[in-house]
Design an enzyme around this catalytic site. Structure first.
Site, PDB file in Angstrom:
ATOM      1  N   THR A  68       4.582  -4.370  -0.108  1.00 17.24           N
ATOM      2  CA  THR A  68       3.281  -5.016  -0.281  1.00 17.24           C
ATOM      3  C   THR A  68       3.471  -6.464  -0.717  1.00 17.24           C
ATOM      4  OG1 THR A  68       2.052  -2.997  -0.824  1.00 17.24           O
ATOM      5  CG2 THR A  68       1.017  -5.073  -1.386  1.00 17.24           C
ATOM      6  N   TRP A  73       7.987   4.331  -1.902  1.00 17.10           N
ATOM      7  CA  TRP A  73       7.165   3.726  -0.843  1.00 17.10           C
ATOM      8  C   TRP A  73       8.006   3.447   0.400  1.00 17.10           C
ATOM      9  CZ3 TRP A  73       4.961   3.752  -5.504  1.00 17.10           C
ATOM     10  CH2 TRP A  73       3.572   3.662  -5.607  1.00 17.10           C
ATOM     11  N   ASN A 123       3.610   8.766   1.883  1.00 18.91           N
ATOM     12  CA  ASN A 123       2.526   9.220   2.758  1.00 18.91           C
ATOM     13  C   ASN A 123       1.771   8.057   3.362  1.00 18.91           C
ATOM     14  OD1 ASN A 123       0.753  11.106   3.972  1.00 18.91           O
ATOM     15  ND2 ASN A 123      -0.747  10.720   2.379  1.00 18.91           N
ATOM     16  N   GLU A 124       2.469   7.039   3.799  1.00 20.97           N
ATOM     17  CA  GLU A 124       1.753   5.920   4.400  1.00 20.97           C
ATOM     18  C   GLU A 124       1.340   6.224   5.838  1.00 20.97           C
ATOM     19  OE1 GLU A 124       0.647   3.590   2.737  1.00 20.97           O
ATOM     20  OE2 GLU A 124       1.798   3.859   0.897  1.00 20.97           O
ATOM     21  N   GLU A 141      -3.938   6.495  -6.637  1.00 23.52           N
ATOM     22  CA  GLU A 141      -3.878   5.047  -6.460  1.00 23.52           C
ATOM     23  C   GLU A 141      -5.297   4.572  -6.209  1.00 23.52           C
ATOM     24  OE1 GLU A 141      -0.817   3.402  -3.918  1.00 23.52           O
ATOM     25  OE2 GLU A 141      -2.163   1.785  -3.308  1.00 23.52           O
ATOM     26  N   ARG A 178     -11.914  -1.386  -1.668  1.00 24.51           N
ATOM     27  CA  ARG A 178     -12.099  -0.303  -0.711  1.00 24.51           C
ATOM     28  C   ARG A 178     -12.311   0.984  -1.479  1.00 24.51           C
ATOM     29  NH1 ARG A 178      -6.877  -2.129  -0.434  1.00 24.51           N
ATOM     30  NH2 ARG A 178      -5.205  -0.723  -0.997  1.00 24.51           N
TER      31      ARG A 178
END
Length: 680
Positions: A106, A148, A194-195, A270, A392
């Site tokens: 990120t 990640w 789990n992206e 998250e 979001r």
């Protein structure tokens, strides 16, 4: 009787009946809004709700705490106190960290404990340090880990970690074992990468691997993405048994019926990810309550913990507080810290929600929790729509109005005579908000109290006499990155594997002791990733680490470089680098490359597609070379080993950006005696 007198009579009647009166004045053609009134019962007489698991912050996903470790004392400890110290600031119950995977995730990369299959080092990076600092302040803090990304060897040549679940599980479990063996850290939960999708087989293999090495108490959070795994858990008993908590990212305060049917813990594992101005504080206030009210989620974890990365990287200031200037010592305690305190300072994991929680009739919400020993904490929020928007998901319309609310305590709480009161008031018009103020204790009559609730407020009513709005002397004022900067990397026993202020964007640059060179380059900075990692980000084909000020325009960069790949090797120094994070692949700037085949190139982009100059350099692998880049206005020039190599290349864009170092590919290379002299 006039209309106003009639309104007052009807209003009094509605209050006496404990019903809403928001409809009374419009019926009479009046525009004076006097709010609504309603009574809410708080009781444990008919049982309790779900067990509370805590509020937390997330370091990682990625490199979001990068600059924190470089703060000098006492400022670094002050920041940590605001985050973790009980009854002081955010007083977090949970710390979730990234298991570094050598990949851009990120805002930067975090180093793996296993760069290669036969490599182990549990002292890379700063997450170990951060966990120990958190535990030092709160020995009961819950520690959670999540990868990640993964080093390339885990995927066996594929950008996917689950084709060889035994290898991936062993890699993750090895990190958990190392946390205990080398740092005495007990990791209580581990999440699932789990992206793109979860893998049921891997989750079972991970559970089995944990159990085999005695880590039966480490719970698995799955799929650490959305609620979809609940469908599989309902039809797969082994999968259901393997998972302790279902974790969702940015759930919008709602869960799904299938997740509830599993009877597992439901977590917003998250959440937030919002600019930490006062609207961000409002977002955090709303979801901390409504994640339980709407979705029965018993833990909420903020991405990220602390905005401690360069502000021109993606998601600037998306932390609970801001600490992005270790060179000045400046940090800012933002509103989300005090909004967190409304819950964390007056509850603990293991407390239980009452069943009597919900929405206020005039908008907003309330939750109540008990420790089962007679203590009660009630948190109320009245955040309006436009002042509580999160990044979001999209926030549906809703209305909040000023209102009167009466809370009636029953059951084992009926005999409470007094509650401590803490209040935060957002004031978006005057910009004079007040956060986490201790008010006069609230006296109860017959177990009830009434309060006037304005828009955009947060209240805590609690039996606990503890609670503190922690303070330190003001930190130093904000300052730009120094215009003159040098680092020779001569640190024999560095406290962290990364050099101060360098923010790796692709690849990993670590302190290195060059045992083969007895000369001036014994201590260097080395790029160590030699294979593209397994990651969900479209990271660059080149490795790059940025440093400095994004507003730097005219500057000179000098660095000694050492290539370790014969013929194929290449390194660069760069100025005006305009992008990092997930967008680093398309970064523009002025890149001065030298290669092991004896050539050089100057490009206007990291990808090397726009060539400004090129030619012969005589550079080779396994020899030190000093490269220097000067950019002034629209012109750039370069030197090699003290002699001009090229000059007056025309640079129209970008106008400013970071300085940087890097390599042609994922390859070993070393850097030393880095220096910048810049002008804004």
């Amino acid at each position: 009787m006039g209309r106003r007198e009639l309104a007052a009579l009807l209003l009094g009647l509605s209050v006496a009946l404990g019903s809403s009166h928001s409809y009374v004045l419009p019926l009479l053609g009046l525009s004076v809004a006097l709010g609504s009134s309603h009574s809410y019962v708080l009781t444990d007489a008919e049982g309790l709700g779900r067990v509370f698991d805590g509020i937390g912050g997330l370091s990682g996903g990625g490199a979001t705490s990068r600059l924190l470790v470089n703060y000098a004392e006492p400022y670094r400890s002050q920041i940590l106190d605001f985050l973790f110290k009980p009854n002081f600031g955010a007083s977090l119950h949970i710390l979730k960290v990234e298991i570094g995977g050598d990949a851009q995730t990120t805002d930067g990369t975090e180093p793996s404990h296993m760069h290669y299959e036969n490599d182990e080092n549990f002292f890379r990076g700063y997450e170990w340090w951060l966990m120990k600092e958190a535990k030092k302040r709160n020995p009961n803090i819950t520690l959670i880990s999540l990868p990640w990304a993964f080093p390339g060897w885990v995927g066996r040549g594929k950008n996917w970690p689950y084709d060889f679940p035994d290898i991936t599980a062993a890699y993750v479990v090895n990190w958990i074992l190392g946390a205990k063996q080398y740092h005495d850290l007990d990791i209580q939960y581990v999440g699932i990468w789990n992206e793109r999708s979860y893998d049921s087989k891997y989750i079972k293999v991970l559970r089995n691997t944990l159990d085999k090495v005695g880590l039966t108490g480490v719970g698995i959070i799955a799929a650490d993405g959305d609620w979809s795994i609940a469908n599989s858990m309902l039809v797969d008993p082994q999968l259901n048994e393997s998972v302790e908590a279902i974790g969702a990212h940015y759930p919008g305060t709602t869960s799904v019926k299938e997740a509830l049917k599993t009877q597992k813990k439901l977590w917003s594992s998250e959440d937030y990810s919002t600019f930490n101005d006062e609207v961000g504080g409002g977002c955090w206030a709303r979801i901390l309550n409504q994640n339980y009210v709407n979705g029965l989620m018993t833990a909420t974890i903020s991405w990220n913990l602390v905005a401690s990365y360069y502000k021109d990287l993606p998601f600037s200031r998306d932390g609970l507080m801001t600490a992005e200037e270790p060179w000045s010592g400046n940090y800012v305690v933002e509103s989300p810290i005090w909004i967190t305190a409304h819950t964390t300072q007056f509850t603990q994991p293991g407390w239980t929600y009452l069943q009597t929680v919900g929405h206020l009739t005039g908008g907003g919400s309330y939750v109540a929790l008990t420790d089962g020993k007679g203590n009660l904490t009630v948190v109320i929020e009245t955040m309006t729509h436009d002042h509580s928007v999160c990044i979001r998901p999209p926030l549906p319309p809703f209305n909040v109005t000023s209102q009167n609310a009466t809370f009636q305590l029953k059951g084992s709480f009926a005999f409470i005579k007094e509650l401590q009161v803490w209040r935060s008031q957002f004031n978006f018009k005057s910009k004079k908000s007040s956060f986490f103020q201790k008010l006069t204790p609230q006296k109860l009559q017959d177990g009830s109290f009434t309060l006037e609730l304005a828009e955009d407020e947060v209240y805590t009513f609690t039996t606990l006499p503890t609670g503190q709005k922690g303070r330190f002397p003001a930190p130093p004022p904000s300052a730009r990155f120094p215009k003159v900067y040098k680092d020779d990397f001569n640190v024999r026993n560095p406290p962290f594997s990364e050099a101060p202020d360098f923010a790796d964007q692709t690849g990993v640059f670590e302190y290195h002791i060059n045992m083969t060179d007895p000369g001036p380059h014994v201590f260097t900075l080395r790029q160590v990733v030699t294979e593209r990692p397994v990651t969900w980000v479209a990271d660059a084909d080149q490795t790059i680490s940025v440093i400095g000020d994004h507003q730097w325009a005219d500057l000179t960069i000098t660095c000694d470089v050492f290539m370790e790949s014969v013929k194929a090797g290449g390194v660069f120094i760069a100025a005006r680098v305009d992008k990092g994070g997930q967008a680093v692949r398309s970064a523009k700037g002025v890149f001065f490359w030298v290669f092991a085949d004896g050539t050089y190139k100057v490009t206007n982009d990291l990808a090397g597609q726009t060539v400004l100059a090129e030619g012969k350099s005589g550079t080779r692998a396994y020899g030190w070379h000093t490269v220097s880049l000067t950019v002034e206005g629209q012109y750039a020039s370069g030197q090699l080993n003290g002699y001009p190599l090229w000059r007056n290349a025309v640079v129209l864009t970008p106008k400013s950006g970071w300085a940087a170092i890097g390599t042609r590919a994922f390859e070993l290379a070393q850097f030393d005696n880095f220096a910048v002299v810049a002008e804004y």
